[in-house]
Design a protein around this motif. Structure first.
Motif, PDB file in Angstrom:
ATOM      1  N   ALA A 179       0.842  -1.203   0.000  1.00  0.00           N
ATOM      2  CA  ALA A 179       0.000   0.000   0.000  1.00  0.00           C
ATOM      3  C   ALA A 179       0.875   1.250   0.000  1.00  0.00           C
ATOM      4  O   ALA A 179       1.967   1.273   0.588  1.00  0.00           O
ATOM      5  CB  ALA A 179      -0.921   0.005   1.218  1.00  0.00           C
ATOM      6  N   ALA A 180       0.393   2.286  -0.647  1.00  0.00           N
ATOM      7  CA  ALA A 180       1.137   3.535  -0.728  1.00  0.00           C
ATOM      8  C   ALA A 180       1.183   4.232   0.622  1.00  0.00           C
ATOM      9  O   ALA A 180       0.254   4.137   1.417  1.00  0.00           O
ATOM     10  CB  ALA A 180       0.493   4.460  -1.764  1.00  0.00           C
ATOM     11  N   GLU A 181       2.304   4.936   0.876  1.00  0.00           N
ATOM     12  CA  GLU A 181       2.398   5.734   2.085  1.00  0.00           C
ATOM     13  C   GLU A 181       1.528   6.984   1.940  1.00  0.00           C
ATOM     14  O   GLU A 181       1.067   7.319   0.854  1.00  0.00           O
ATOM     15  CB  GLU A 181       3.862   6.116   2.358  1.00  0.00           C
ATOM     16  N   GLU A 182       1.328   7.677   3.050  1.00  0.00           N
ATOM     17  CA  GLU A 182       0.338   8.748   3.103  1.00  0.00           C
ATOM     18  C   GLU A 182       0.515   9.798   2.009  1.00  0.00           C
ATOM     19  O   GLU A 182      -0.452  10.225   1.376  1.00  0.00           O
ATOM     20  CB  GLU A 182       0.387   9.424   4.479  1.00  0.00           C
ATOM     21  N   ASN A 183       1.757  10.242   1.763  1.00  0.00           N
ATOM     22  CA  ASN A 183       1.962  11.329   0.797  1.00  0.00           C
ATOM     23  C   ASN A 183       1.743  10.885  -0.642  1.00  0.00           C
ATOM     24  O   ASN A 183       1.751  11.719  -1.561  1.00  0.00           O
ATOM     25  CB  ASN A 183       3.366  11.920   0.955  1.00  0.00           C
ATOM     26  N   TYR A 184       1.562   9.573  -0.874  1.00  0.00           N
ATOM     27  CA  TYR A 184       1.283   9.086  -2.222  1.00  0.00           C
ATOM     28  C   TYR A 184      -0.127   8.516  -2.362  1.00  0.00           C
ATOM     29  O   TYR A 184      -0.513   8.095  -3.448  1.00  0.00           O
ATOM     30  CB  TYR A 184       2.293   8.000  -2.616  1.00  0.00           C
ATOM     31  N   GLN A 185      -0.896   8.500  -1.286  1.00  0.00           N
ATOM     32  CA  GLN A 185      -2.241   7.948  -1.365  1.00  0.00           C
ATOM     33  C   GLN A 185      -3.172   8.851  -2.161  1.00  0.00           C
ATOM     34  O   GLN A 185      -4.061   8.378  -2.863  1.00  0.00           O
ATOM     35  CB  GLN A 185      -2.788   7.718   0.052  1.00  0.00           C
TER      36      GLN A 185
END
Length: 433
Positions: A179-185
């Protein structure tokens, strides 16, 4: 007048341009982006390619319009600006930052892992950087042979080494995307866009332009239109190569989490991936990749700075200038690089938006003409915000400047964009009067 260039020479020129851009930093950014973006890799990496490949290519095309002379390009704004900006760019990305860093990165990744206990020492750093900058001086001593030495020899070796690691990781994936980290979600494309912007390759392109232009002229290409055409073709070759490298390394990072875990350093990710794919042999391959990448970039930077300063200080010969550059860079790499980085990075952050605005306006020069007010207004608008960004990067707290929160895209690192547009419009209005 020669207006043709053999296909093999054009390919070698494209390989040279590819190698000049592909430094150690460019190899480290994509794996980290891949791990952080995860399932959002593709929109993120496309954003990265826009600013990591597209902008440098535009910069090369821009300086080709003035035969690779950054001073002449900046002179469209004002003669005083031309002197200050061109010298700042060459010094910042050359002997005061870029060149010394190539030597230390090559040492840290290419030498330290093979020392007893994997520990760096003052003596080993001295010996390593002495060899590194001696090679740089020798290979840059005759810039006319750069295409043969770098474009036809070093770059193919670099491509082969990168391909070995990349193809193994792509055709035998280490795992699935996490899953993508927050800044890439949300807004993965824009996050990747900012990452590519921070590679600083656009500034490097302004410096490398003189190398490419001079190599073409040495091969008898004198016509400006022909120079621009071959520069664009070589740039496309380099751009395709860079894109393939970024895509494959981004994929390696995204698919590596389940095997090596999440790491916060692109170099560590690349080292762990190489070790997971090839064992101890992987460390050797990675060392060679980083060393070749740093060496080709160092050669390009020394040659570019040498040709620039030799043109400005005609009483000093090119060999003497590059010798001084190599000795200075060797000294900085051993004595004060960490402090130098602390000073240089804010400078680079400050001048990068100015470079982007100057490049953009160069494509509109046929419409702007002699109306310097448009250039001046746009650059003042960009400079005010980029200067604040540079001050912030230096560690100064700017939270008391509440108006910054009202500037569009400031939080995303593009706060200079709207003020630059407003400044250009003001300059246009003034010019009409």
């Amino acid at each position: 007048m020669n207006r043709t260039l053999p296909t093999k020479d054009l390919a070698a020129l494209g390989f040279l341009m590819f190698a000049l851009f592909l430094g150690a930093g460019n190899l480290i950014f994509p794996p980290l982006l891949g791990q952080q973006a995860g399932t959002a890799l593709w929109p993120a990496i496309i954003g990265f390619l826009v600013t990591g490949v597209g902008l440098p290519l535009l910069a090369i095309i821009a300086v080709s319009q003035v035969n690779g002379d950054l001073h002449q390009l900046a002179n469209r704004v004002h003669p005083i600006f031309a002197v200050i900006f061109s010298f700042t760019v060459y010094l910042a990305i050359g002997p005061f930052f870029g060149i010394p860093r190539t030597g230390t990165v090559a040492y840290e990744i290419g030498v330290v892992p093979f020392l007893p206990g994997g520990q760096a020492t003052t003596t080993s750093l001295l010996i390593s950087t002495l060899i590194f900058f001696s090679l740089t001086f020798w290979l840059a001593l005759n810039p006319a042979k750069l295409v043969d030495r770098v474009g036809k020899i070093l770059t193919p070796l670099l491509i082969i080494l990168i391909a070995i690691v990349s193809l193994r990781g792509v055709f035998a994936p280490m795992g699935s995307f996490e899953a993508a980290e927050e800044n890439y979600q949300n807004g993965a494309f824009f996050s990747g866009f900012i990452e590519g912007y921070l590679t600083m390759d656009t500034i490097a392109a302004l410096v490398f332009g003189i190398v490419i232009m001079n190599r073409l002229q040495e091969r008898g290409i004198k016509d400006r239109a022909a120079i621009q055409a071959f520069t664009i073709k070589a740039g496309i070759i380099a751009g395709v190569g860079l894109s393939l490298v970024y895509l494959s390394l981004g994929y390696l990072g995204a698919s590596s989490v389940s095997t090596i875990g999440r790491l916060d350093n692109g170099g560590a990710i690349l080292a762990a991936v190489a070790n997971a794919l090839f064992g101890s042999t992987g460390s050797m391959i990675l060392a060679l990749v980083i060393t070749f990448a740093c060496l080709t970039t160092s050669i390009g930077l020394v040659s570019a700075c040498g040709e620039f300063f030799a043109k400005r200080f005609s009483s000093v010969s090119y060999p003497v200038i590059i010798f001084i550059l190599c000795v200075f860079s060797f000294t900085m790499a051993n004595l004060g690089l960490s402090q130098l980085i602390a000073v240089s990075v804010p400078v680079l952050v400050t001048i990068y938006p100015i470079a982007i605005v100057l490049i953009t306006l160069s494509f509109l020069h046929h419409k702007i003409g002699q109306r310097r007010q448009i250039y001046i207004g746009a650059l003042i608008g960009a400079f005010i915000i980029s200067l604040l960004d540079g001050i912030s990067t230096a560690g100064v707290n700017l939270e008391s400047l509440a108006f910054l929160n009202w500037i569009p895209l400031y939080g995303e690192g593009l706060g200079w964009l709207v003020p630059s547009i407003i400044g250009a419009l003001i300059g246009w209005a003034v010019s009409k009067r």
